[in-house]
Design a protein around this motif. Sequence first.
Motif, PDB file in Angstrom:
ATOM      1  N   ASP A 148      11.812  43.187 -52.383  1.00  0.00           N
ATOM      2  CA  ASP A 148      10.447  43.635 -52.691  1.00  0.00           C
ATOM      3  C   ASP A 148       9.466  42.455 -52.771  1.00  0.00           C
ATOM      4  O   ASP A 148       8.263  42.635 -52.554  1.00  0.00           O
ATOM      5  CB  ASP A 148      10.430  44.483 -53.972  1.00  0.00           C
ATOM      6  CG  ASP A 148      10.798  45.942 -53.691  1.00  0.00           C
ATOM      7  OD1 ASP A 148      10.705  46.359 -52.501  1.00  0.00           O
ATOM      8  OD2 ASP A 148      11.182  46.658 -54.637  1.00  0.00           O
ATOM      9  N   LYS A 149       9.991  41.273 -53.064  1.00  0.00           N
ATOM     10  CA  LYS A 149       9.122  40.087 -53.028  1.00  0.00           C
ATOM     11  C   LYS A 149       8.687  39.797 -51.586  1.00  0.00           C
ATOM     12  O   LYS A 149       7.546  39.401 -51.327  1.00  0.00           O
ATOM     13  CB  LYS A 149       9.849  38.868 -53.608  1.00  0.00           C
ATOM     14  CG  LYS A 149      10.150  39.003 -55.097  1.00  0.00           C
ATOM     15  CD  LYS A 149      10.977  37.815 -55.599  1.00  0.00           C
ATOM     16  CE  LYS A 149      11.599  38.145 -56.961  1.00  0.00           C
ATOM     17  NZ  LYS A 149      12.725  37.255 -57.286  1.00  0.00           N
ATOM     18  N   ALA A 150       9.608  40.000 -50.660  1.00  0.00           N
ATOM     19  CA  ALA A 150       9.255  39.805 -49.248  1.00  0.00           C
ATOM     20  C   ALA A 150       8.292  40.891 -48.783  1.00  0.00           C
ATOM     21  O   ALA A 150       7.410  40.634 -47.956  1.00  0.00           O
ATOM     22  CB  ALA A 150      10.520  39.800 -48.386  1.00  0.00           C
ATOM     23  N   VAL A 151       8.470  42.096 -49.302  1.00  0.00           N
ATOM     24  CA  VAL A 151       7.549  43.187 -48.961  1.00  0.00           C
ATOM     25  C   VAL A 151       6.126  42.807 -49.390  1.00  0.00           C
ATOM     26  O   VAL A 151       5.163  42.959 -48.619  1.00  0.00           O
ATOM     27  CB  VAL A 151       7.984  44.511 -49.640  1.00  0.00           C
ATOM     28  CG1 VAL A 151       6.914  45.593 -49.439  1.00  0.00           C
ATOM     29  CG2 VAL A 151       9.329  44.982 -49.094  1.00  0.00           C
ATOM     30  N   ALA A 152       6.013  42.288 -50.614  1.00  0.00           N
ATOM     31  CA  ALA A 152       4.695  41.882 -51.123  1.00  0.00           C
ATOM     32  C   ALA A 152       4.082  40.807 -50.235  1.00  0.00           C
ATOM     33  O   ALA A 152       2.885  40.835 -49.912  1.00  0.00           O
ATOM     34  CB  ALA A 152       4.825  41.393 -52.567  1.00  0.00           C
ATOM     35  N   LEU A 153       4.916  39.865 -49.799  1.00  0.00           N
ATOM     36  CA  LEU A 153       4.448  38.785 -48.929  1.00  0.00           C
ATOM     37  C   LEU A 153       3.992  39.345 -47.574  1.00  0.00           C
ATOM     38  O   LEU A 153       2.932  38.973 -47.057  1.00  0.00           O
ATOM     39  CB  LEU A 153       5.575  37.758 -48.738  1.00  0.00           C
ATOM     40  CG  LEU A 153       5.253  36.510 -47.928  1.00  0.00           C
ATOM     41  CD1 LEU A 153       4.215  35.646 -48.647  1.00  0.00           C
ATOM     42  CD2 LEU A 153       6.529  35.693 -47.651  1.00  0.00           C
ATOM     43  N   ALA A 154       4.803  40.230 -47.004  1.00  0.00           N
ATOM     44  CA  ALA A 154       4.458  40.824 -45.700  1.00  0.00           C
ATOM     45  C   ALA A 154       3.128  41.558 -45.784  1.00  0.00           C
ATOM     46  O   ALA A 154       2.312  41.494 -44.859  1.00  0.00           O
ATOM     47  CB  ALA A 154       5.563  41.769 -45.233  1.00  0.00           C
ATOM     48  N   LYS A 155       2.918  42.231 -46.923  1.00  0.00           N
ATOM     49  CA  LYS A 155       1.668  42.961 -47.101  1.00  0.00           C
ATOM     50  C   LYS A 155       0.486  42.015 -47.280  1.00  0.00           C
ATOM     51  O   LYS A 155      -0.545  42.136 -46.610  1.00  0.00           O
ATOM     52  CB  LYS A 155       1.767  43.895 -48.314  1.00  0.00           C
ATOM     53  CG  LYS A 155       2.586  45.162 -48.072  1.00  0.00           C
ATOM     54  CD  LYS A 155       2.632  46.034 -49.346  1.00  0.00           C
ATOM     55  CE  LYS A 155       3.268  47.393 -49.076  1.00  0.00           C
ATOM     56  NZ  LYS A 155       3.412  48.221 -50.283  1.00  0.00           N
ATOM     57  N   SER A 156       0.662  41.047 -48.161  1.00  0.00           N
ATOM     58  CA  SER A 156      -0.482  40.185 -48.489  1.00  0.00           C
ATOM     59  C   SER A 156      -0.847  39.285 -47.306  1.00  0.00           C
ATOM     60  O   SER A 156      -2.003  38.929 -47.122  1.00  0.00           O
ATOM     61  CB  SER A 156      -0.190  39.340 -49.731  1.00  0.00           C
ATOM     62  OG  SER A 156       0.833  38.401 -49.451  1.00  0.00           O
ATOM     63  N   GLU A 157       0.150  38.952 -46.502  1.00  0.00           N
ATOM     64  CA  GLU A 157      -0.107  38.056 -45.373  1.00  0.00           C
ATOM     65  C   GLU A 157      -0.365  38.815 -44.072  1.00  0.00           C
ATOM     66  O   GLU A 157      -0.554  38.198 -43.026  1.00  0.00           O
ATOM     67  CB  GLU A 157       1.069  37.102 -45.177  1.00  0.00           C
ATOM     68  CG  GLU A 157       1.277  36.127 -46.344  1.00  0.00           C
ATOM     69  CD  GLU A 157       0.274  34.965 -46.303  1.00  0.00           C
ATOM     70  OE1 GLU A 157      -0.273  34.686 -45.211  1.00  0.00           O
ATOM     71  OE2 GLU A 157       0.044  34.351 -47.363  1.00  0.00           O
ATOM     72  N   ASN A 158      -0.312  40.135 -44.146  1.00  0.00           N
ATOM     73  CA  ASN A 158      -0.565  40.942 -42.945  1.00  0.00           C
ATOM     74  C   ASN A 158       0.249  40.488 -41.739  1.00  0.00           C
ATOM     75  O   ASN A 158      -0.296  40.238 -40.668  1.00  0.00           O
ATOM     76  CB  ASN A 158      -2.057  40.903 -42.574  1.00  0.00           C
ATOM     77  CG  ASN A 158      -2.846  41.871 -43.423  1.00  0.00           C
ATOM     78  OD1 ASN A 158      -2.492  43.044 -43.548  1.00  0.00           O
ATOM     79  ND2 ASN A 158      -3.901  41.356 -44.054  1.00  0.00           N
ATOM     80  N   VAL A 159       1.544  40.392 -41.904  1.00  0.00           N
ATOM     81  CA  VAL A 159       2.347  39.898 -40.778  1.00  0.00           C
ATOM     82  C   VAL A 159       2.513  40.992 -39.727  1.00  0.00           C
ATOM     83  O   VAL A 159       2.504  42.194 -40.033  1.00  0.00           O
ATOM     84  CB  VAL A 159       3.727  39.366 -41.238  1.00  0.00           C
ATOM     85  CG1 VAL A 159       3.552  38.265 -42.277  1.00  0.00           C
ATOM     86  CG2 VAL A 159       4.599  40.475 -41.757  1.00  0.00           C
ATOM     87  N   ASP A 160       2.644  40.557 -38.480  1.00  0.00           N
ATOM     88  CA  ASP A 160       2.748  41.479 -37.342  1.00  0.00           C
ATOM     89  C   ASP A 160       4.178  41.640 -36.851  1.00  0.00           C
ATOM     90  O   ASP A 160       4.475  42.530 -36.062  1.00  0.00           O
ATOM     91  CB  ASP A 160       1.934  40.965 -36.143  1.00  0.00           C
ATOM     92  CG  ASP A 160       0.504  40.662 -36.523  1.00  0.00           C
ATOM     93  OD1 ASP A 160      -0.170  41.589 -37.009  1.00  0.00           O
ATOM     94  OD2 ASP A 160       0.074  39.506 -36.342  1.00  0.00           O
TER      95      ASP A 160
END
Lengths: 382, 382
Positions: free
Chosen positions: B74-86
């Motif tokens: 879930d920490k990676a999920v938060a990062l993926a969301k905040s950084e808008n990764v493609d």
Amino acid sequence: MNFTYANSAQIFFGQGQIASVATAIDADAKVLVIYGGGSIKKNGVYDQVKEALSGHKWIEFSGVEPNPTVETLDKAVALAKSENVDFILAVGGGSVIDGSKYVAAAALYAGEGWDILERKYQVEKAIPIGAILTLPATGSETNMGAVVTKSATQTKLSFLSPAVLPRFAVLDPDVMKTLPERQLVNGLVDAWVHICEQYLTSPQGAMVQDGYAEALLKNLLVLAADFDNRDNDSWRANLMWTANQALNGLIGSGVSQDWSTHMIGHELTAMFGVDHARSLAIIQPSLMRNQIKYKKAKLEQMAVNVFGLSEGEDLSEACIQAIEAFYNGLDVQTSFADYEGTKDEAVDAVIAKLQGNGMLVIGENQSIDIATSRAIVAQAFA
Amino acid sequence: MNFTYANSAQIFFGQGQIASVATAIDADAKVLVIYGGGSIKKNGVYDQVKEALSGHKWIEFSGVEPNPTVETLDKAVALAKSENVDFILAVGGGSVIDGSKYVAAAALYAGEGWDILERKYQVEKAIPIGAILTLPATGSETNMGAVVTKSATQTKLSFLSPAVLPRFAVLDPDVMKTLPERQLVNGLVDAWVHICEQYLTSPQGAMVQDGYAEALLKNLLVLAADFDNRDNDSWRANLMWTANQALNGLIGSGVSQDWSTHMIGHELTAMFGVDHARSLAIIQPSLMRNQIKYKKAKLEQMAVNVFGLSEGEDLSEACIQAIEAFYNGLDVQTSFADYEGTKDEAVDAVIAKLQGNGMLVIGENQSIDIATSRAIVAQAFA
């Protein structure tokens, strides 16, 4: 042995799956349905296609012949262009599907379509294709290859492009119910040689590819031995799925491929009208014996793993004889006599044609030059 | 047996193929690289990834543990969301790839990610994923499944979605050079049980699926017998490709699948920290004997076609013993004693957990209820 492999085709396998076409093609696509001599109108397939496409705009092109000719196909190309079709639905066996691949590519090419076969133009785009298979044999329904013949010059050539890989393939074994026995036999033999072209090369220790190939070859042996039960659902399903797997790119990934039997066999089809599968059965044993230096190790492996032969004195020759017995057991001949004139004249004509088509050196080791091809054909002709 | 099958993942197989990532990911995509405990920094894989991504914008998330937990992910999920990764690039074994699938799906879901595992939300979209495999075992690199653990409750659950099928997978056998022996053994065992879960069901006459499964099982037998040569390129390549094929959807198409060994085994991993593969080896023989009524015919087929046993008095029991010998030959145990308290207490605890996770009736015939699971676990515990 590095390789890349991908096969994105969506398979719809099983009874009644033709209906899947309704949703597999975009609702707003204008569809060109391509088929052959009209057998699909007798066996109910055409009606199922019509039903599945009832929500689509579609037109049709029929009359694609076995060993499809560029002369016929170019009429479909003109139709695809003038009608601005968005999708091509091939309904047939390998000939119809191969022909549809040509149409799909040539329709987006400004030059002469035959350039594709002469490798003057490498296909990079094509109208999207779907396939409804009616004759299991070639695997064309989920691969990116096609073979097309120029009738005017009796030239049979092939091309490959990821752009013509069908988006989907419907494999409904029920379509086989009305197939003539001869076409079922051809399917068994065609799939068999497709596997051999990818398997009977130098051993490379590729355990998955070899193991899969051997499993498919054993399936075909069982199905041939069980030919009397060809009206069973499971017999049909097993042949259809085996023939598909025989040439979808998987067992050939990362290993040498031969295809010299095909190259020589194509000339017999183009010149004498021999069924594609049967041309392969004529050439392959002779070619194996001629190339025994390169084929010996893998033939020995095949003898043990496919035919269950024990270690013996000459396992590779025993394997070739077992292959011949497989063909002959299906009433498929392993030599050819149906030519006009003398044997020498017939062999000369085949070799001249092979030469004319640029097949000067063939085989996975580039060890079959024109003189070697001549010896192979001479050995195969009665 | 109707089925649909598609696997669009692009495979890059072979030495040096990590470099393919450079062009396999869109040049303008912002990439999140996810990896595990940092072994990729020691064995050179991280440097190769860095080199391949030199033309991309990318960030990273490390620390995904074996049997990845939702707490970490879930920490990676938060990062993926905040950084808008493609794009998400998973670099690791099954745990990292499974975890990345969860991240890819949860990042595009507004609710709690764990809903995905509890089947409260069926994943329909996900950030595109690619995988660089560093540990051949699970097949996760080209399938659409993932297993995730909730550490707080020791709950290990799975989900499936076409949306998380990796777009590509890099299978470079060289990454195995630095793997501990224990992980190679786990890979052999894990792939073995994956095949069995799709093969050891009621015979359905699916010749391709059976033949392929048997070919893969035989490969694993050969590789295990040849374990001393595990430093050979060909040994590595053959394990990597075999383990991939063991669970990419192909051999399970159109046939019954079991997976009850996995469901029970997952509890041993969640509760006692048993390696995933080793939990399967503990449960499977006991489960086969308990379910012999359903398993007998296929075990007999396996005895003959995989182990080369002749027709005999009790071929199915002989097959189970041969499977145990395969595990034991790799120093993998087929019973479990490493629990605290009495055996009854341990069995009760596992069954309570299984029940709590809703696994009330499992197996391809739905013939394993909780009482049956208890008998299976009791039999497997020393």
